[in-house]
Motif scaffolding. Structure first.
Motif, PDB file in Angstrom:
ATOM      1  N   ASP A 168       0.825  -1.204   0.000  1.00  0.00           N
ATOM      2  CA  ASP A 168       0.000   0.000   0.000  1.00  0.00           C
ATOM      3  C   ASP A 168       0.860   1.254   0.000  1.00  0.00           C
ATOM      4  O   ASP A 168       1.741   1.409   0.855  1.00  0.00           O
ATOM      5  CB  ASP A 168      -0.911   0.027   1.231  1.00  0.00           C
ATOM      6  CG  ASP A 168      -1.903  -1.123   1.229  1.00  0.00           C
ATOM      7  OD1 ASP A 168      -2.479  -1.402   0.168  1.00  0.00           O
ATOM      8  OD2 ASP A 168      -2.097  -1.746   2.294  1.00  0.00           O
ATOM      9  N   LYS A 169       0.586   2.142  -0.933  1.00  0.00           N
ATOM     10  CA  LYS A 169       1.257   3.434  -0.944  1.00  0.00           C
ATOM     11  C   LYS A 169       0.430   4.414  -0.117  1.00  0.00           C
ATOM     12  O   LYS A 169      -0.785   4.518  -0.289  1.00  0.00           O
ATOM     13  CB  LYS A 169       1.418   3.954  -2.371  1.00  0.00           C
ATOM     14  CG  LYS A 169       2.525   3.260  -3.139  1.00  0.00           C
ATOM     15  CD  LYS A 169       2.855   4.001  -4.424  1.00  0.00           C
ATOM     16  CE  LYS A 169       4.101   3.414  -5.075  1.00  0.00           C
ATOM     17  NZ  LYS A 169       4.512   4.182  -6.263  1.00  0.00           N
ATOM     18  N   VAL A 170       1.099   5.124   0.794  1.00  0.00           N
ATOM     19  CA  VAL A 170       0.392   6.062   1.679  1.00  0.00           C
ATOM     20  C   VAL A 170       1.224   7.327   1.857  1.00  0.00           C
ATOM     21  O   VAL A 170       2.416   7.358   1.549  1.00  0.00           O
ATOM     22  CB  VAL A 170       0.128   5.442   3.072  1.00  0.00           C
ATOM     23  CG1 VAL A 170      -0.644   4.142   2.978  1.00  0.00           C
ATOM     24  CG2 VAL A 170       1.437   5.218   3.837  1.00  0.00           C
ATOM     25  N   LYS A 171       0.564   8.354   2.377  1.00  0.00           N
ATOM     26  CA  LYS A 171       1.246   9.536   2.890  1.00  0.00           C
ATOM     27  C   LYS A 171       1.026   9.563   4.398  1.00  0.00           C
ATOM     28  O   LYS A 171      -0.094   9.340   4.870  1.00  0.00           O
ATOM     29  CB  LYS A 171       0.684  10.803   2.246  1.00  0.00           C
ATOM     30  CG  LYS A 171       1.024  10.955   0.774  1.00  0.00           C
ATOM     31  CD  LYS A 171       0.466  12.262   0.216  1.00  0.00           C
ATOM     32  CE  LYS A 171       0.797  12.413  -1.263  1.00  0.00           C
ATOM     33  NZ  LYS A 171       0.227  13.675  -1.822  1.00  0.00           N
ATOM     34  N   LEU A 172       2.095   9.798   5.149  1.00  0.00           N
ATOM     35  CA  LEU A 172       2.006   9.866   6.608  1.00  0.00           C
ATOM     36  C   LEU A 172       2.128  11.314   7.051  1.00  0.00           C
ATOM     37  O   LEU A 172       3.124  11.976   6.758  1.00  0.00           O
ATOM     38  CB  LEU A 172       3.105   9.018   7.259  1.00  0.00           C
ATOM     39  CG  LEU A 172       3.070   7.514   6.972  1.00  0.00           C
ATOM     40  CD1 LEU A 172       4.248   6.817   7.637  1.00  0.00           C
ATOM     41  CD2 LEU A 172       1.756   6.904   7.431  1.00  0.00           C
ATOM     42  N   GLU A 173       1.108  11.804   7.749  1.00  0.00           N
ATOM     43  CA  GLU A 173       1.121  13.169   8.269  1.00  0.00           C
ATOM     44  C   GLU A 173       1.307  13.095   9.784  1.00  0.00           C
ATOM     45  O   GLU A 173       0.449  12.574  10.505  1.00  0.00           O
ATOM     46  CB  GLU A 173      -0.184  13.876   7.921  1.00  0.00           C
ATOM     47  CG  GLU A 173      -0.417  13.997   6.416  1.00  0.00           C
ATOM     48  CD  GLU A 173      -1.736  14.686   6.079  1.00  0.00           C
ATOM     49  OE1 GLU A 173      -2.427  15.147   7.030  1.00  0.00           O
ATOM     50  OE2 GLU A 173      -2.083  14.768   4.882  1.00  0.00           O
ATOM     51  N   ALA A 174       2.443  13.587  10.265  1.00  0.00           N
ATOM     52  CA  ALA A 174       2.766  13.496  11.689  1.00  0.00           C
ATOM     53  C   ALA A 174       1.790  14.317  12.532  1.00  0.00           C
ATOM     54  O   ALA A 174       1.511  15.481  12.240  1.00  0.00           O
ATOM     55  CB  ALA A 174       4.195  13.969  11.928  1.00  0.00           C
ATOM     56  N   LEU A 175       1.274  13.674  13.595  1.00  0.00           N
ATOM     57  CA  LEU A 175       0.357  14.342  14.522  1.00  0.00           C
ATOM     58  C   LEU A 175       0.945  14.456  15.924  1.00  0.00           C
ATOM     59  O   LEU A 175       0.303  14.966  16.826  1.00  0.00           O
ATOM     60  CB  LEU A 175      -0.973  13.569  14.597  1.00  0.00           C
ATOM     61  CG  LEU A 175      -1.748  13.428  13.294  1.00  0.00           C
ATOM     62  CD1 LEU A 175      -2.971  12.555  13.498  1.00  0.00           C
ATOM     63  CD2 LEU A 175      -2.148  14.798  12.761  1.00  0.00           C
ATOM     64  N   GLY A 176       2.149  13.962  16.098  1.00  0.00           N
ATOM     65  CA  GLY A 176       2.793  13.952  17.404  1.00  0.00           C
ATOM     66  C   GLY A 176       3.755  12.792  17.457  1.00  0.00           C
ATOM     67  O   GLY A 176       4.040  12.147  16.431  1.00  0.00           O
ATOM     68  N   LYS A 177       4.270  12.499  18.636  1.00  0.00           N
ATOM     69  CA  LYS A 177       5.233  11.414  18.777  1.00  0.00           C
ATOM     70  C   LYS A 177       4.578  10.081  18.427  1.00  0.00           C
ATOM     71  O   LYS A 177       3.606   9.660  19.056  1.00  0.00           O
ATOM     72  CB  LYS A 177       5.778  11.367  20.208  1.00  0.00           C
ATOM     73  CG  LYS A 177       6.886  10.343  20.400  1.00  0.00           C
ATOM     74  CD  LYS A 177       7.435  10.377  21.810  1.00  0.00           C
ATOM     75  CE  LYS A 177       8.554   9.347  21.984  1.00  0.00           C
ATOM     76  NZ  LYS A 177       9.095   9.332  23.358  1.00  0.00           N
ATOM     77  N   ASN A 178       5.125   9.427  17.404  1.00  0.00           N
ATOM     78  CA  ASN A 178       4.663   8.109  16.983  1.00  0.00           C
ATOM     79  C   ASN A 178       3.160   8.082  16.662  1.00  0.00           C
ATOM     80  O   ASN A 178       2.468   7.101  16.905  1.00  0.00           O
ATOM     81  CB  ASN A 178       4.970   7.053  18.049  1.00  0.00           C
ATOM     82  CG  ASN A 178       4.988   5.643  17.458  1.00  0.00           C
ATOM     83  OD1 ASN A 178       5.394   5.453  16.326  1.00  0.00           O
ATOM     84  ND2 ASN A 178       4.533   4.674  18.232  1.00  0.00           N
ATOM     85  N   LYS A 179       2.634   9.174  16.126  1.00  0.00           N
ATOM     86  CA  LYS A 179       1.215   9.261  15.797  1.00  0.00           C
ATOM     87  C   LYS A 179       1.093   9.868  14.396  1.00  0.00           C
ATOM     88  O   LYS A 179       1.655  10.944  14.134  1.00  0.00           O
ATOM     89  CB  LYS A 179       0.492  10.146  16.816  1.00  0.00           C
ATOM     90  CG  LYS A 179      -1.011   9.919  16.865  1.00  0.00           C
ATOM     91  CD  LYS A 179      -1.347   8.679  17.673  1.00  0.00           C
ATOM     92  CE  LYS A 179      -2.819   8.604  17.987  1.00  0.00           C
ATOM     93  NZ  LYS A 179      -3.148   7.359  18.702  1.00  0.00           N
ATOM     94  N   PHE A 180       0.372   9.183  13.516  1.00  0.00           N
ATOM     95  CA  PHE A 180       0.287   9.645  12.132  1.00  0.00           C
ATOM     96  C   PHE A 180      -1.141   9.574  11.611  1.00  0.00           C
ATOM     97  O   PHE A 180      -1.898   8.664  11.966  1.00  0.00           O
ATOM     98  CB  PHE A 180       1.161   8.776  11.209  1.00  0.00           C
ATOM     99  CG  PHE A 180       2.621   8.843  11.492  1.00  0.00           C
ATOM    100  CD1 PHE A 180       3.404   9.834  10.922  1.00  0.00           C
ATOM    101  CD2 PHE A 180       3.225   7.914  12.323  1.00  0.00           C
ATOM    102  CE1 PHE A 180       4.763   9.893  11.174  1.00  0.00           C
ATOM    103  CE2 PHE A 180       4.581   7.966  12.582  1.00  0.00           C
ATOM    104  CZ  PHE A 180       5.356   8.963  12.009  1.00  0.00           C
TER     105      PHE A 180
END
Length: 202
Positions: free
Chosen positions: A83-95
């Motif tokens: 799966d191709k995804v984009k990860l948007e950081a929301l905090g420590k170890n949270k996406f």
């Protein structure tokens, strides 16, 4: 409206989730505020250089038992998904996990989006009517000197038979004109993963 929208209109508490068999669990779940799907605390998520999601965590399977051997899917503690995804950081170890799609299973044909996975499900349902065909799968084909993408039906036989052409015709009757397979090719074996999923060419 989508199935989700229809369910929400009936006041069902429906939320999108993302997970996979190899993780034995959800990886991400939609927030109550409906602001996308967010990773669960147990997972470490990354993407590789091609944009494919990498997953590490305590619920990730360490081995897969195949009929002939024990297979270890992890590489350096991570499982690389298709799966191709984009990860948007929301905090420590949270996406926030934004699916981009499985590029090897999607293409445009005559200006229309074609989902090979959905077509494969139709093919496998049709395949049950042809016991002499051992296995069958669909793949995109693009000639080096052509821009047009075509769909190829690959098949392997249990015994000598001319059923492949009939399978092709019956499949094509169930799909849209731009989704029809126009190429037919016999192979010795259809390659599948340890979990029985067809391995698409990357």
């Amino acid at each position: 409206p989508t199935l989700k929208q229809e369910a929400m209109a009936l006041s069902y508490p429906v939320f999108e989730t993302y997970g996979m068999t190899e993780c034995c669990s959800q990886i991400a779940t939609e927030t109550q505020e409906r602001q996308g799907i967010v990773s669960l605390d147990i997972w470490n998520l990354e993407t590789n250089e091609e944009g494919y999601l990498k997953v590490s965590g305590p619920a990730l399977c360490t081995a897969i038992l195949s009929p002939t051997s024990l297979l270890y899917p992890q590489k350096n503690g991570f499982y690389i998904t298709q799966d191709k995804v984009k990860l948007e950081a929301l905090g420590k170890n949270k996406f926030k996990v934004v699916p981009v799609g499985r590029s090897i299973e999607f293409s445009k044909i005559k200006g229309e989006n074609v989902n090979l996975l959905r077509l494969q499900q139709i093919l496998e349902g049709t395949l049950q009517k042809f016991p002499k065909i051992k296995d069958a799968a669909l793949a995109f084909e693009k000639a080096s000197n052509e821009d047009e993408v075509k769909i190829k039906l690959l098949y392997s036989l249990q015994e000598n038979s001319n059923d492949a052409s009939e399978l092709l015709n019956e499949f094509n009757q169930q799909v849209m004109p731009f989704e029809r397979a126009t190429l037919l090719s016999q192979v010795d074996e259809i390659k599948r993963s340890e979990l029985g999923k067809f391995i698409y060419k990357k």
